[in-house]
Structure formats: C-alpha cells, structure tokens
Write a protein that holds these residues in place. Structure first.
Motif, PDB file in Angstrom:
ATOM      1  N   ALA A  85       0.883  -1.361  -0.210  1.00 34.11           N
ATOM      2  CA  ALA A  85       0.086   0.106  -0.016  1.00 34.11           C
ATOM      3  C   ALA A  85       0.915   1.326   0.083  1.00 34.11           C
ATOM      4  N   GLN A  86       2.147   1.089  -0.042  1.00 39.73           N
ATOM      5  CA  GLN A  86       3.217   2.244  -0.044  1.00 39.73           C
ATOM      6  C   GLN A  86       3.053   3.036   1.323  1.00 39.73           C
ATOM      7  N   GLU A  87       2.860   2.221   2.240  1.00 32.55           N
ATOM      8  CA  GLU A  87       2.682   2.988   3.563  1.00 32.55           C
ATOM      9  C   GLU A  87       3.916   2.679   4.332  1.00 32.55           C
ATOM     10  N   TYR A  88       5.252   3.411   3.797  1.00 30.63           N
ATOM     11  CA  TYR A  88       6.403   3.073   4.196  1.00 30.63           C
ATOM     12  C   TYR A  88       6.714   3.491   5.787  1.00 30.63           C
ATOM     13  N   THR A  89       6.201   4.254   6.354  1.00 29.28           N
ATOM     14  CA  THR A  89       6.200   4.544   7.817  1.00 29.28           C
ATOM     15  C   THR A  89       5.454   3.428   8.596  1.00 29.28           C
ATOM     16  N   GLN A  90       4.534   3.170   8.226  1.00 24.81           N
ATOM     17  CA  GLN A  90       3.864   2.098   8.940  1.00 24.81           C
ATOM     18  C   GLN A  90       4.518   0.806   8.861  1.00 24.81           C
ATOM     19  N   ALA A  91       4.919   0.455   7.697  1.00 24.87           N
ATOM     20  CA  ALA A  91       5.963  -0.931   7.507  1.00 24.87           C
ATOM     21  C   ALA A  91       7.056  -0.705   8.217  1.00 24.87           C
ATOM     22  N   ALA A  92       7.703   0.414   8.429  1.00 24.91           N
ATOM     23  CA  ALA A  92       8.956   0.360   9.325  1.00 24.91           C
ATOM     24  C   ALA A  92       8.435   0.089  10.911  1.00 24.91           C
ATOM     25  N   LEU A  93       7.505   0.688  11.034  1.00 25.89           N
ATOM     26  CA  LEU A  93       6.769   0.681  12.518  1.00 25.89           C
ATOM     27  C   LEU A  93       6.714  -0.844  12.852  1.00 25.89           C
ATOM     28  N   ILE A  94       6.218  -1.560  12.021  1.00 28.86           N
ATOM     29  CA  ILE A  94       5.449  -3.039  11.983  1.00 28.86           C
ATOM     30  C   ILE A  94       7.042  -3.661  12.169  1.00 28.86           C
ATOM     31  N   ARG A  95       7.913  -3.376  11.006  1.00 29.08           N
ATOM     32  CA  ARG A  95       9.067  -4.023  10.968  1.00 29.08           C
ATOM     33  C   ARG A  95       9.849  -4.200  12.411  1.00 29.08           C
ATOM     34  N   ASP A  96       9.863  -2.981  12.896  1.00 31.17           N
ATOM     35  CA  ASP A  96      10.436  -2.838  14.425  1.00 31.17           C
ATOM     36  C   ASP A  96       9.904  -3.618  15.409  1.00 31.17           C
ATOM     37  N   LYS A  97       8.575  -3.950  15.397  1.00 25.15           N
ATOM     38  CA  LYS A  97       7.786  -4.734  16.244  1.00 25.15           C
ATOM     39  C   LYS A  97       8.254  -6.087  15.895  1.00 25.15           C
ATOM     40  N   GLU A  98       8.312  -6.475  14.863  1.00 24.97           N
ATOM     41  CA  GLU A  98       8.702  -7.833  14.363  1.00 24.97           C
ATOM     42  C   GLU A  98       9.950  -8.004  14.867  1.00 24.97           C
ATOM     43  N   LYS A  99      10.791  -7.461  14.644  1.00 29.78           N
ATOM     44  CA  LYS A  99      12.474  -7.434  15.288  1.00 29.78           C
ATOM     45  C   LYS A  99      12.311  -7.591  16.745  1.00 29.78           C
ATOM     46  N   ALA A 100      11.498  -6.949  17.343  1.00 23.87           N
ATOM     47  CA  ALA A 100      11.676  -7.172  18.788  1.00 23.87           C
ATOM     48  C   ALA A 100      10.989  -8.333  19.328  1.00 23.87           C
ATOM     49  N   VAL A 101       9.996  -8.638  18.540  1.00 25.88           N
ATOM     50  CA  VAL A 101       9.483 -10.217  18.808  1.00 25.88           C
ATOM     51  C   VAL A 101      10.483 -11.415  18.465  1.00 25.88           C
ATOM     52  N   GLU A 102      11.255 -11.081  17.531  1.00 25.58           N
ATOM     53  CA  GLU A 102      12.279 -12.165  16.848  1.00 25.58           C
ATOM     54  C   GLU A 102      13.310 -12.244  17.870  1.00 25.58           C
ATOM     55  N   ARG A 103      14.022 -11.005  18.591  1.00 24.71           N
ATOM     56  CA  ARG A 103      14.681 -11.111  19.817  1.00 24.71           C
ATOM     57  C   ARG A 103      14.155 -11.817  20.933  1.00 24.71           C
ATOM     58  N   ARG A 104      12.977 -11.673  21.142  1.00 25.61           N
ATOM     59  CA  ARG A 104      12.538 -12.298  22.404  1.00 25.61           C
ATOM     60  C   ARG A 104      12.479 -13.765  22.025  1.00 25.61           C
ATOM     61  N   ARG A 105      11.943 -14.216  21.038  1.00 25.86           N
ATOM     62  CA  ARG A 105      11.795 -15.672  20.620  1.00 25.86           C
ATOM     63  C   ARG A 105      13.008 -16.294  20.413  1.00 25.86           C
ATOM     64  N   SER A 106      14.211 -15.727  20.160  1.00 19.39           N
ATOM     65  CA  SER A 106      15.464 -16.112  20.252  1.00 19.39           C
ATOM     66  C   SER A 106      15.972 -16.136  21.499  1.00 19.39           C
ATOM     67  N   GLU A 107      15.732 -15.379  22.288  1.00 19.69           N
ATOM     68  CA  GLU A 107      16.397 -15.386  23.768  1.00 19.69           C
ATOM     69  C   GLU A 107      15.521 -16.853  24.361  1.00 19.69           C
ATOM     70  N   LEU A 108      14.118 -16.910  24.031  1.00 20.72           N
ATOM     71  CA  LEU A 108      13.455 -18.016  24.762  1.00 20.72           C
ATOM     72  C   LEU A 108      14.095 -19.395  23.981  1.00 20.72           C
ATOM     73  N   ILE A 109      14.144 -19.284  22.873  1.00 24.40           N
ATOM     74  CA  ILE A 109      14.809 -20.526  22.224  1.00 24.40           C
ATOM     75  C   ILE A 109      16.262 -21.003  22.871  1.00 24.40           C
ATOM     76  N   ARG A 110      16.985 -19.981  23.122  1.00 26.17           N
ATOM     77  CA  ARG A 110      18.356 -20.176  23.609  1.00 26.17           C
ATOM     78  C   ARG A 110      18.084 -20.784  25.240  1.00 26.17           C
ATOM     79  N   GLU A 111      17.350 -20.370  25.755  1.00 31.35           N
ATOM     80  CA  GLU A 111      16.879 -20.910  27.270  1.00 31.35           C
ATOM     81  C   GLU A 111      16.525 -22.070  27.038  1.00 31.35           C
ATOM     82  N   TRP A 112      15.601 -22.396  26.172  1.00 33.47           N
ATOM     83  CA  TRP A 112      14.942 -23.896  26.114  1.00 33.47           C
ATOM     84  C   TRP A 112      15.916 -24.846  25.702  1.00 33.47           C
TER      85      TRP A 112
END
Length: 138
Positions: A85-112
C-alpha cells in the motif's frame, strides 16, 4: 489408509490376519485422522485436550515460542501489506515490532535449548525428516 481399508473390504487371508490383530476399518480411519489431523489443520494445538490429540514430547519447544512464531508471521503479513500500500512509515513501525518479537523468541529458544536432552532432540529431528519424506511421496 486406503490400502488397508481395501484389504479389509476385499476379505480373504489379508483381512483375516488384520482382523486377528484387531484392525478394523473404523480403527484405521480413527488412527489416520489422529495422525494427520495436526498436519491438515493449521489451527491444531499440540498437546491440547481431547482424545487423539498429540501430546507434547520432551523435544517440543515451549508453547510461548510457538506463539511468538505466529506473532512474527502476522507482523510479516502486515508489513508486506503496508509496503504494497506504499505506507512505508507504517511498514517500518511494524518491522521494528517484528524484530523485537524475533529477539524475544531467540532468547527463549536459547533458554529452552539449554534444557533439552540432545538425544531427545535428535530423535525429534529424525522423526520429522521421516514425516517430510512421507509427505513428499504423497
């Protein structure tokens, strides 16, 4: 499944041998449904309540990791839609949230991973590879 059901329906020696071992068309269909349901239903919950529901094994990741994986997939879908939809600012905000969740998942995977028995994990990998081979043949 179809082969076994066909043998039972045809009667004869094979049907008698199967019958001696308690194999019935109903039991074959139940087993088939129990085994394949989680693969055919993307909303199936492993280890959930009810008969025939798969139980979680020692090498299965914690449910929280699976939930975060689903959350990441949703963020990716939303990000792609925003880019389309060419909403690049929105896409960047979503990307930042995605990266935060990926980091949390990576931490949990390492703990597990620190708690998983390597033999259990190896057995799970072998079983998974066998299932993939079966699915590729069908």
């Amino acid at each position: 499944m179809e082969l076994v059901v066909g043998l039972l329906a045809a009667g004869g020696g094979a049907a008698r041998v199967l019958g001696e071992h308690g194999v019935t068309e109903e039991r074959v269909r139940e087993a088939y449904a129990r085994i394949w349901a989680p693969f055919l239903d993307e909303n199936a919950i492993w280890g959930g309540p009810g008969p025939g529901t798969p139980t979680r094994g020692p090498a299965d990741p914690p449910i929280e990791i699976e939930a975060l994986t689903s959350e990441i997939a949703e963020y990716r879908r939303r990000k792609e839609a925003a880019v389309d939809a060419q909403e690049y600012t929105q896409a960047a905000l979503i990307r930042d949230k995605e990266k935060a969740v990926e980091r949390r998942r990576s931490e949990l995977i390492r703990e597990w991973a620190a708690t998983v028995d390597p033999v259990d994990l190896a057995e799970a990998v072998v079983s998974l590879r066998e299932m993939v081979a079966i699915l590729r043949r069908t």
